[in-house]
Design an enzyme around this catalytic site. Sequence first.
Site, mmCIF file in Angstrom:
data_model
loop_
_atom_site.group_PDB
_atom_site.id
_atom_site.type_symbol
_atom_site.label_atom_id
_atom_site.label_comp_id
_atom_site.label_asym_id
_atom_site.label_seq_id
_atom_site.Cartn_x
_atom_site.Cartn_y
_atom_site.Cartn_z
ATOM 1 N N LEU A 488 0.859 -1.182 0.000
ATOM 2 C CA LEU A 488 0.000 0.000 0.000
ATOM 3 C C LEU A 488 0.895 1.232 0.000
ATOM 4 C CD1 LEU A 488 -2.717 -0.934 2.674
ATOM 5 C CD2 LEU A 488 -2.974 -0.962 0.183
ATOM 6 N N ASP A 489 0.410 2.325 -0.616
ATOM 7 C CA ASP A 489 1.171 3.577 -0.599
ATOM 8 C C ASP A 489 1.409 4.028 0.834
ATOM 9 O OD1 ASP A 489 1.061 3.615 -3.343
ATOM 10 O OD2 ASP A 489 -0.620 5.018 -3.449
ATOM 11 N N LEU A 490 2.452 4.835 0.989
ATOM 12 C CA LEU A 490 2.773 5.404 2.303
ATOM 13 C C LEU A 490 1.553 6.066 2.933
ATOM 14 C CD1 LEU A 490 4.876 6.601 4.428
ATOM 15 C CD2 LEU A 490 4.968 8.579 2.887
ATOM 16 N N ASP A 491 0.789 6.838 2.131
ATOM 17 C CA ASP A 491 -0.309 7.630 2.668
ATOM 18 C C ASP A 491 -1.606 6.845 2.825
ATOM 19 O OD1 ASP A 491 1.372 9.873 2.616
ATOM 20 O OD2 ASP A 491 0.893 10.248 0.516
ATOM 21 N N THR A 492 -1.636 5.595 2.322
ATOM 22 C CA THR A 492 -2.849 4.774 2.380
ATOM 23 C C THR A 492 -2.802 3.869 3.598
ATOM 24 O OG1 THR A 492 -2.933 4.772 -0.033
ATOM 25 C CG2 THR A 492 -4.273 3.130 1.094
#
Length: 641
Positions: A488-492
Amino acid sequence: MESERDLPDDAGSLPSPFDELGPSALARRAAEVLQADLRTGHIAPGLSTSLLDDAEGGKMFGVLVVRRPEGGLGFLRAFSGMLAGRWDVEGYVPPLFDRELRERLEPEGEVTVKSLTVRTEAARTATEYVALRAESEALAERQGQELVALKQKHEARRQERHARRAALKESTTTPLPGAPRAEGPPVSAHSMGPRAMVERGGSGRASHEDTEEANQQGPHPRPSSDAQQLRAAERQGLAPEQRGPSGVMTTERLEADPSREDDARQRLAAALHSLDQESRGDKAERRRLDAAHADERQRIHPRLARLERRLRALERLRHAVSRALMRRIHDTYEVPNARGARRLLRTLFTPGEPPSGAADCAAPKLLAHAYALGLRPVALAEFWWGAPPPAGGRVSGAFYPACRDKCGPLLPFMLEGLHVAPPRIFTPPPPPARDLRVLFEDASLVIVDKPHGLLSVPGREASLSDSVLTRLRARHPRATGPLLVHRLDLDTSGLLVAALDARTHAALQRQFEQRQVHKRYVAWLEGRVEAEHGRIDLPIRVDLDDRPRQIHDPVHGKPAVTEWRVLERRGARTRVAFFPHTGRTHQLRVHASHPLGLGAPIVGDRLYGREDERLMLHAESLTFEHPETGRPVTFECPAPF
């Protein structure tokens, strides 16, 4: 130049134009003044902002806060490229190129290029060329269909010959029930070599199909039925008295009558030779069709090839003339810097050539005009205004750093002589200190709830070592294999699957690759989505000039498909559920923000929208087949927003 009495004094370094964390407070204040003017619906007298809302998208605007020689502050404003086909717009700085030199070059060069363009288009749309192209395409389609039909007919014939040949062979190798078995193996055309067949009156030649089919049958032919044997004997011309009870002459009777045996063998050889001739006939038919097709193509292709050569020559000529003209136009740009030095634009991009639009961005235009007026640059800001570009990735009113492809080689030279702060780059905030929340764990896999702000895997720098992967390895030191099945993306935030052994990891990876894993994300979007549900099919790829951003590219992009459904509407925001069918980088973020998607960026998206407290995107549900039990399992983790 505009004065701004409320601008605070600034005695520090010039913030880098490539700063990823946004403009300084001083530049932001100046930009807000320009944005307020744009909100009135006017770019300049006689120019409406409505022209920024068409299919080609909006425009990048810029402001440069400058200090006057007497000490006061003000700011300049600019736009990238042209506005409404005009380089010069009241209230904005002029272009950087030498206007007089360009005015001498451009008309003549554009006339030549335009003439070649007209000639090229005329050649491409000429009646003869279009008709020959259509005739060639129709001919290719018809010939393809004829070839397929012939191949199918020949394959049916081959199968028929195969069955007939098998029946003939079996008729000479299958003994009759109750008949005395001769010493040694039965004699047949299949078991005799070429020399033996000559000695027994055969042709001495073995059919290529005969050899192939014998290999397919193997060393033990299957006995034929009585009916098959009778038909085979009749084809060979054997008299009833030469046949056994089942209608086939036995080895014993053949040996009792050598002349009849030779006659039967000759008949068998003749039958096999006839089958071989049929095979050769099919090959001859294929050669005749190929020759006929070649003759048909020969009546069209030479004329078509001549016209295509002419068209390609015109295209090459137009390209060469355009490149030569562009080099001359680039030489009308003499780029200054704060030291007073000047260089031709092309020398800043050697050994390559400047990309289209180089030195026409807002930043170089602002700096060049400031130097021309004797003003000292203090702070710079660039922002997008209007509809997103066709590739996406820009939101009206959002600030962006200077572009790397056009301004990367240019601005460092232009800033020489100024004290410029190093560019700030985005670094993740300190990761959450709390322990990783484990939702499920057994002997083969682990399901965790990744918090936003924590990397899935370690970054390249030592300061970015903390991640879901490093925490799981500390928790499961004996685990083997890559561990994390996806990212998952850092911000997700949300559900992540990890496998504790290589076999489980491979099994789960296959499910992800074969799209057998069902995923549901939930997000808040900045904007009101009117439809209730839908499907987005928007190919994307990385923006090579602005990594890690992804852009829509219908030609070179990778397939990316997302289904969505509205869950709630609250004010100007919409809560949606996403069901991705593919797993491209930033897929949901691009599909949400792009005008061909939902046209509403995810709240808090610093890349495709506007930064906020956090990215409102959460992986809420996962369903897949457990590699050990083979049963479907579902894991859910409600969004924290």
